[in-house]
Design a protein around this motif. Structure first.
Motif, PDB file in Angstrom:
ATOM      1  N   GLY A   1      -3.086  -1.981  -3.653  1.00  9.30           N
ATOM      2  CA  GLY A   1      -2.075  -0.950  -3.866  1.00  9.30           C
ATOM      3  C   GLY A   1      -0.725  -1.439  -4.334  1.00  9.30           C
ATOM      4  N   PHE A   2      -0.596  -2.718  -4.668  1.00 10.32           N
ATOM      5  CA  PHE A   2       0.668  -3.189  -5.237  1.00 10.32           C
ATOM      6  C   PHE A   2       1.034  -2.327  -6.446  1.00 10.32           C
ATOM      7  CE2 PHE A   2      -0.458  -7.283  -3.151  1.00 10.32           C
ATOM      8  CZ  PHE A   2       0.775  -7.593  -2.587  1.00 10.32           C
ATOM      9  N   ASN A   3       2.313  -2.057  -6.617  1.00 10.04           N
ATOM     10  CA  ASN A   3       2.734  -1.286  -7.788  1.00 10.04           C
ATOM     11  C   ASN A   3       3.558  -2.114  -8.773  1.00 10.04           C
ATOM     12  OD1 ASN A   3       5.024  -1.488  -6.213  1.00 10.04           O
ATOM     13  ND2 ASN A   3       5.462   0.713  -6.138  1.00 10.04           N
ATOM     14  N   GLY A   4       3.618  -3.420  -8.553  1.00  9.65           N
ATOM     15  CA  GLY A   4       4.325  -4.308  -9.466  1.00  9.65           C
ATOM     16  C   GLY A   4       3.643  -5.656  -9.564  1.00  9.65           C
ATOM     17  N   VAL A   5       4.015  -6.413 -10.584  1.00  6.91           N
ATOM     18  CA  VAL A   5       3.500  -7.770 -10.755  1.00  6.91           C
ATOM     19  C   VAL A   5       4.593  -8.604 -11.400  1.00  6.91           C
ATOM     20  CG1 VAL A   5       2.496  -7.361 -13.054  1.00  6.91           C
ATOM     21  CG2 VAL A   5       1.541  -9.156 -11.577  1.00  6.91           C
TER      22      VAL A   5
END
Length: 267
Positions: A112-116
């Motif tokens: 569920g990360f929304n950034g990288v």
């Protein structure tokens, strides 16, 4: 006197500068570096400081070291508070080194990360691969933050290289480009071995690149004061310790002696 939900500070006291944007903001973003907070501490951080945090980076390769339930809870809590949360770029460098990039992206999406963060602070990375990683992040619907600079002691900013990196990264869809300073803020990028800002190099960068698209890692209070005093409350700052979020917000608003002049009334 009973405190009610309608009670509010006078705006000139809450923000003497009168310029601080509310979330989701385009200027003055704060990125917090989480190096291993427990879930209760993380909850407390967001309960107390969530309105002042725009991004949380789970430092370096710490992401796989949490119990999965704890990691997923932290990710969900961050998103509930309108925060972009992502693993440190070093972890993606590990994935590159281990030829496990697809697995890396599959897992961060499932969690569920929304950034990288795309960086090459430790390894050597061809421009072609950097482009591919940025594109993969964009294709997955992630907010992509890139990073310029090496982590080695004494590494400096090569202006032409930085300009080229920023222009290409932005064209490919990166939201911000981070200027490396590590967690210590000494002997890297625009900071000398004592953590003092090399103003001449800073001005060279800003003469070529808009400050609106740069995120400056500045873990030390003296660095935060210096950069805010030079460039205003709207500067993006990163690698902020969790316990320093509200203190930094006070600096941005002119609520500390170091930046009180920012909120001085204009006659």
């Amino acid at each position: 006197m009973e405190v009610t939900s309608q009670l509010q500070w006078n705006p000139v006291l809450a923000d003497p500068t009168g310029v601080r944007e509310a979330k989701p903001r385009t200027l003055g973003k704060t990125m917090v570096m989480d190096k291993g907070l427990g879930l209760l501490a993380f909850q407390d951080l967001l309960h107390t400081s969530g309105e002042h945090i725009d991004m949380i980076k789970l430092g370096f390769g710490t992401s796989p070291l949490y119990p999965l339930a704890v990691l997923k809870s932290k990710i969900n809590l961050a998103k509930e508070h309108g925060i972009c949360i992502y693993p440190g770029g070093t972890f993606l460098e590990v994935a590159v080194q281990q030829d496990a990039v697809d697995s890396y992206f599959d897992t961060i999406m499932a969690l569920g990360f929304n950034g990288v963060e795309v960086s090459d602070g430790t390894i050597q990375m061809e421009r072609r691969l950097r482009n591919e990683l940025i594109g993969k992040g964009i294709a997955e619907g992630l907010t992509v933050v890139t990073e310029y600079g090496k982590k080695g002691w004494g590494s400096t900013i090569e202006l032409n290289e930085l300009i080229e990196t920023v222009l290409i990264d932005r064209e490919l869809g990166a939201s911000l480009v981070t200027i490396e300073a590590r967690e210590a803020g000494r002997g890297v990028g625009i900071f000398d071995e004592d953590g003092n800002c090399k103003d001449e190099e800073l001005q060279q960068v800003l003469s070529a690149i808009s400050n609106r698209i740069l995120l400056w890692e500045a873990p030390m209070k003296s660095q935060q004061v210096h950069l805010i005093s030079m460039l205003g409350p709207g500067i993006h700052l990163g690698n902020i310790a969790p316990e320093e979020v509200i203190a930094l917000e006070a600096l941005r608003r002119g609520l500390r002696s170091d930046t009180l002049a920012l909120g001085a009334r204009k006659e």
